[in-house]
Scaffold this motif. Structure first.
Motif, PDB file in Angstrom:
ATOM      1  N   GLY A 122      12.324   3.690   8.150  1.00 52.75           N
ATOM      2  CA  GLY A 122      11.923   3.453   6.937  1.00 52.75           C
ATOM      3  C   GLY A 122      10.927   2.343   7.108  1.00 52.75           C
ATOM      4  N   GLY A 123      10.314   1.863   5.966  1.00 55.49           N
ATOM      5  CA  GLY A 123       9.409   0.693   5.328  1.00 55.49           C
ATOM      6  C   GLY A 123       8.941   0.806   3.878  1.00 55.49           C
ATOM      7  N   SER A 124       7.940  -0.074   3.707  1.00 52.68           N
ATOM      8  CA  SER A 124       7.433  -0.422   2.709  1.00 52.68           C
ATOM      9  C   SER A 124       5.962  -0.239   2.531  1.00 52.68           C
ATOM     10  N   ILE A 125       5.700   0.814   1.422  1.00 50.24           N
ATOM     11  CA  ILE A 125       4.497   1.110   1.161  1.00 50.24           C
ATOM     12  C   ILE A 125       4.045   0.210  -0.186  1.00 50.24           C
ATOM     13  N   VAL A 126       2.660  -0.493  -0.365  1.00 46.39           N
ATOM     14  CA  VAL A 126       2.525  -1.179  -1.564  1.00 46.39           C
ATOM     15  C   VAL A 126       0.999  -0.840  -1.992  1.00 46.39           C
ATOM     16  N   ASN A 127       1.117  -0.314  -3.129  1.00 50.20           N
ATOM     17  CA  ASN A 127      -0.314   0.265  -3.715  1.00 50.20           C
ATOM     18  C   ASN A 127      -0.955  -0.618  -4.716  1.00 50.20           C
ATOM     19  N   ILE A 128      -2.144  -0.962  -4.356  1.00 48.19           N
ATOM     20  CA  ILE A 128      -2.745  -1.996  -5.458  1.00 48.19           C
ATOM     21  C   ILE A 128      -3.592  -1.257  -6.353  1.00 48.19           C
ATOM     22  N   SER A 129      -2.857  -1.119  -7.570  1.00 43.29           N
ATOM     23  CA  SER A 129      -3.541  -0.715  -8.857  1.00 43.29           C
ATOM     24  C   SER A 129      -4.315  -1.392  -9.576  1.00 43.29           C
ATOM     25  N   SER A 130      -4.297  -1.781 -10.978  1.00 42.46           N
ATOM     26  CA  SER A 130      -5.050  -2.686 -11.608  1.00 42.46           C
ATOM     27  C   SER A 130      -4.363  -2.562 -13.281  1.00 42.46           C
ATOM     28  N   MET A 131      -4.715  -3.603 -13.941  1.00 35.87           N
ATOM     29  CA  MET A 131      -4.202  -3.597 -15.265  1.00 35.87           C
ATOM     30  C   MET A 131      -5.295  -2.707 -16.011  1.00 35.87           C
ATOM     31  N   SER A 132      -6.562  -2.470 -15.524  1.00 33.46           N
ATOM     32  CA  SER A 132      -7.555  -1.363 -15.987  1.00 33.46           C
ATOM     33  C   SER A 132      -6.557   0.020 -16.118  1.00 33.46           C
ATOM     34  N   GLY A 133      -5.655   0.217 -15.057  1.00 31.29           N
ATOM     35  CA  GLY A 133      -5.200   1.699 -15.251  1.00 31.29           C
ATOM     36  C   GLY A 133      -4.062   1.442 -16.115  1.00 31.29           C
ATOM     37  N   LYS A 134      -3.709   0.485 -16.812  1.00 32.34           N
ATOM     38  CA  LYS A 134      -2.740   0.507 -17.985  1.00 32.34           C
ATOM     39  C   LYS A 134      -3.410   0.356 -19.243  1.00 32.34           C
ATOM     40  N   ILE A 135      -4.472  -0.522 -19.432  1.00 28.88           N
ATOM     41  CA  ILE A 135      -4.865  -0.664 -20.841  1.00 28.88           C
ATOM     42  C   ILE A 135      -6.344  -0.087 -20.907  1.00 28.88           C
ATOM     43  N   GLY A 136      -6.985   0.148 -19.847  1.00 26.68           N
ATOM     44  CA  GLY A 136      -8.252   0.615 -19.838  1.00 26.68           C
ATOM     45  C   GLY A 136      -9.446  -0.257 -20.155  1.00 26.68           C
ATOM     46  N   HIS A 149      15.023   8.664   0.217  1.00 31.96           N
ATOM     47  CA  HIS A 149      16.077   8.850   0.844  1.00 31.96           C
ATOM     48  C   HIS A 149      15.831   8.811   2.310  1.00 31.96           C
ATOM     49  N   HIS A 150      14.628   8.588   2.922  1.00 29.69           N
ATOM     50  CA  HIS A 150      14.185   8.180   4.034  1.00 29.69           C
ATOM     51  C   HIS A 150      14.219   7.017   4.363  1.00 29.69           C
ATOM     52  N   GLY A 151      14.463   6.184   3.481  1.00 26.66           N
ATOM     53  CA  GLY A 151      14.526   4.389   3.739  1.00 26.66           C
ATOM     54  C   GLY A 151      13.098   4.004   3.605  1.00 26.66           C
ATOM     55  N   VAL A 152      12.022   4.811   2.927  1.00 24.25           N
ATOM     56  CA  VAL A 152      10.819   4.276   2.644  1.00 24.25           C
ATOM     57  C   VAL A 152      10.765   3.923   0.990  1.00 24.25           C
ATOM     58  N   ARG A 153      10.243   2.842   0.986  1.00 31.00           N
ATOM     59  CA  ARG A 153       9.995   2.213  -0.561  1.00 31.00           C
ATOM     60  C   ARG A 153       8.549   2.347  -0.874  1.00 31.00           C
ATOM     61  N   VAL A 154       8.193   2.764  -1.813  1.00 30.31           N
ATOM     62  CA  VAL A 154       6.964   2.828  -2.407  1.00 30.31           C
ATOM     63  C   VAL A 154       6.492   2.070  -3.816  1.00 30.31           C
ATOM     64  N   ASN A 155       6.120   0.942  -3.836  1.00 27.05           N
ATOM     65  CA  ASN A 155       5.719   0.329  -5.211  1.00 27.05           C
ATOM     66  C   ASN A 155       4.340   0.080  -5.379  1.00 27.05           C
ATOM     67  N   ALA A 156       3.964  -0.445  -6.480  1.00 19.33           N
ATOM     68  CA  ALA A 156       2.696  -0.897  -6.856  1.00 19.33           C
ATOM     69  C   ALA A 156       2.437  -2.121  -7.337  1.00 19.33           C
ATOM     70  N   VAL A 157       1.357  -2.816  -7.268  1.00 21.08           N
ATOM     71  CA  VAL A 157       1.122  -3.992  -8.113  1.00 21.08           C
ATOM     72  C   VAL A 157      -0.117  -3.840  -9.095  1.00 21.08           C
ATOM     73  N   GLN A 158      -0.071  -4.205 -10.016  1.00 24.98           N
ATOM     74  CA  GLN A 158      -1.236  -4.253 -11.109  1.00 24.98           C
ATOM     75  C   GLN A 158      -1.917  -5.470 -11.152  1.00 24.98           C
ATOM     76  N   PRO A 159      -2.705  -5.797 -10.444  1.00 23.70           N
ATOM     77  CA  PRO A 159      -3.601  -7.298 -10.925  1.00 23.70           C
ATOM     78  C   PRO A 159      -4.180  -7.167 -12.054  1.00 23.70           C
ATOM     79  N   GLY A 160      -4.506  -8.191 -12.820  1.00 20.39           N
ATOM     80  CA  GLY A 160      -5.233  -8.514 -13.904  1.00 20.39           C
ATOM     81  C   GLY A 160      -6.648  -8.925 -13.700  1.00 20.39           C
TER      82      GLY A 160
END
Length: 244
Positions: free
Chosen positions: A131-145, A172-183
């Protein structure tokens, strides 16, 4: 600093400066070994030299071979891969009238294709090694445009869909995938804004200020750590309340 990530092995793409460098620094402060992957090899090497427990490698995140090579190198040099942060990005802002197809393709390629390649390479290793942790960096631009950022906003919105779909596939493989949306964050990119533009944007934020790269990095540390062991497919906004 507490050792939330002691013994963990991490990759941070686009880690040579700005938010990526802050993330790499925070990860090392919490005990992780970090491989900084960046298109700018020299700057990546300089960044790694300034951190304890860090190394560097050149990487074009739009290249399947480059991204796979980073995963292989992390496994070989760090002894494994527990954390992968997809942070690399570029901007080519322009109105719809003036934006070129090349500028659209470049931004979508780096952000969305690059993140997808990173997720694919990281999960392939993690699912076979506990397992492990994946963190994707998104953006508030992807929410509000944002006007002038149809390419960037589209790519950052796409990262959210990618994050959720991947999280469902590999949980189910123990891998977590999350995102952060910076402003609005103070980085070399936002430093190019005029004082008037910065002040006008800050006035739209409930906390009335821009954020710091270290504040984004703190969210990444949380998602990478066992404190977030039951968190996957989540999107954590780090925007001072912007877009509520």
């Amino acid at each position: 600093m507490t050792g939330l990530l002691t013994g963990r092995r991490a990759v941070v793409t686009g880690g040579a400066q700005g938010i990526g460098l802050a993330i790499a620094r925070r990860l090392t402060e919490h005990g992780a070994s970090v491989l900084i992957a960046d298109l700018d090899r020299e700057r990546a090497a300089e960044a790694a030299a300034g951190l304890s427990g860090a190394a560097s490698v050149g990487c074009d995140v739009t290249s399947e071979a480059d991204v796979q090579a980073v995963a292989d190198r992390a496994a070989e040099e760090l002894g494994g891969l527990d954390i992968w942060v997809n942070n690399a990005g570029v901007t080519r802002d322009a109105s719809l009238k003036k934006m070129t197809v090349d500028d659209f393709d470049l931004v979508v390629g780096v952000h969305l294709r690059g993140t997808w390649l990173g997720v694919r390479a990281a999960q392939a290793f993690m699912r076979e090694h506990g397992g492990g942790s994946i963190v994707n960096i998104s953006s508030m631009s992807g929410k509000i445009g944002n006007p002038g950022q149809t390419n960037y906003s589209a790519a950052k919105a796409g990262i959210i869909g990618l994050t959720k779909a991947a999280a469902k596939e590999v949980a189910h493989h123990g891998v977590r995938v999350n995102a952060v949306q910076p402003g609005l964050i103070r980085t070399p990119m936002t430093a190019a804004m005029s004082a008037e533009a910065m002040a006008a944007t800050e006035a739209t934020i409930p906390v009335r200020r821009a954020g710091e790269p270290d504040e984004v990095a703190g969210a990444v540390v949380f998602l990478a750590s066992d404190l977030a062991g039951y968190v996957t497919g989540a999107v954590l906004e780090v925007g001072g309340g912007r877009g509520m």
